[in-house]
Design an enzyme around this catalytic site. Structure first.
Site, PDB file in Angstrom:
ATOM      1  CG  HIS A   1      27.242 121.360  81.071  1.00 41.87           C
ATOM      2  ND1 HIS A   1      27.437 122.150  79.704  1.00 41.87           N
ATOM      3  CD2 HIS A   1      27.757 122.056  82.102  1.00 41.87           C
ATOM      4  CE1 HIS A   1      27.890 123.180  80.289  1.00 41.87           C
ATOM      5  NE2 HIS A   1      28.231 123.195  81.554  1.00 41.87           N
TER       6      HIS A   1
ATOM      7  CD  GLU B   1      26.343 125.163  84.651  1.00 44.02           C
ATOM      8  OE1 GLU B   1      27.169 125.686  84.950  1.00 44.02           O
ATOM      9  OE2 GLU B   1      26.264 124.374  83.891  1.00 44.02           O
TER      10      GLU B   1
HETATM   11  P1  13P Z   1      31.398 129.488  82.566  1.00 39.42           P
HETATM   12  O1  13P Z   1      32.020 129.533  84.028  1.00 39.42           O
HETATM   13  O2  13P Z   1      32.960 129.448  81.815  1.00 39.42           O
HETATM   14  O3  13P Z   1      30.807 130.409  82.333  1.00 39.42           O
HETATM   15  O4  13P Z   1      31.111 127.869  82.400  1.00 39.42           O
HETATM   16  C1  13P Z   1      30.014 127.562  83.384  1.00 39.42           C
HETATM   17  C2  13P Z   1      29.552 126.123  83.166  1.00 39.42           C
HETATM   18  O5  13P Z   1      29.072 125.716  82.210  1.00 39.42           O
HETATM   19  C3  13P Z   1      29.775 125.308  84.151  1.00 39.42           C
HETATM   20  O6  13P Z   1      29.728 124.009  84.087  1.00 39.42           O
END
Ligand code: 13P
Length: 246
Positions: free
Chosen positions: A92, A163
């Site tokens: 992550h 992400e």
């Molecule tokens: P947010 O939805 O708070 O932007 O976070 C995304 C995330 O890092 C999920 O792993």
């Protein structure tokens, strides 16, 4: 099948996590949806038990790659598997950028998860600096190659979450990626992923997903679901997300 994966990060106290899990246990999960929550390690067992009679799966936010031993502060894929984790987030952006984890760490964690039968959700994404320098594809390719090259990846044993680091909220409002751009990146990623396995991978989008914008992502043909952070820690937003994804 659409995925709604909920990363609670370190947002909640134990009481809050348990209260949210009890609320989730009363909610209907649409049949077309696979839903999973990723609570803090402290809350994992309690949340697992609260959701035991539901279709919510439970996953870990991180794993250590060694199974057991003298590793202070670590919780291994092996231990999470024993505790019932079906999935684990690996690499992550907060692990990479706050805690200094490397592409090589991500690979060891992917392997450890696959060894015990947890599905790793390998998180990849470019920073704002990468984006501004025109290095999005370079960064994503590098993260994929380091984590996956040479691995034997059976069907359905690994998922990817795209992400973009610049789109992740820190609990407040933030800019999500334009869904058309996310769709293009996901199409490109699926092409890239053919180098690692002929079987298709599920690729989720994460970054400021809310009940209001979730359908603009899940409606994109190359986006298989969403990984939601902040919004997934609020009961009313979870109810709205589940309804929107139906
Ligand atoms: P947010 O939805 O708070 O932007 O976070 C995304 C995330 O890092 C999920 O792993």
């Amino acid at each position: 099948m659409t995925y709604l994966f909920c990363n609670w990060k370190m947002y909640l106290t134990n009481n809050e996590a348990m209260a949210l899990a009890s609320e989730l246990a009363t909610m209907q999960i649409p049949k077309t949806l696979t839903a999973a929550v990723f609570p803090n390690t402290m809350d994992f067992i309690g949340v697992r038990d609260a959701l035991a009679e539901t279709s919510f799966a439970v996953g870990s936010q991180n794993v250590a790659w060694v199974p057991q031993g003298a590793y202070t502060g670590a919780t291994s894929a092996h231990l999470f598997h024993e505790a019932g984790a079906a999935y684990a987030l690996v690499g992550h952006s907060e692990r990479r950028h706050v805690f200094g984890e490397t592409d090589e760490d991500a690979r060891k964690k992917v392997e450890a998860c696959m060894d015990v039968g947890i599905v790793p959700v390998l998180c990849i994404g470019e920073t704002k600096e990468d984006l501004d320098a025109g290095k999005r594809e370079y960064r994503l390719k590098k993260q994929l190659r380091a984590a996956l090259e040479g691995l034997d990846i059976p069907v359905n044993s690994l998922m990817i979450a795209y992400e973009p680091v610049w789109a992740i909220s820190a609990g407040g409002a933030s800019d999500s990626c334009d869904p058309d751009v996310a769709q293009e990146v996901h199409m490109w990623l699926k092409q890239e992923l053919r180098a690692y396995s002929p079987a298709p991978f599920s690729v989720l989008y994460g970054g400021s997903v809310t009940p209001e914008n979730v359908v603009s992502f899940t409606a994109c043909p190359a986006i298989d679901g969403v990984l939601v952070g902040s919004a997934s820690t609020h009961t009313n937003q979870m109810r709205a997300l589940l309804t929107a994804c139906a």
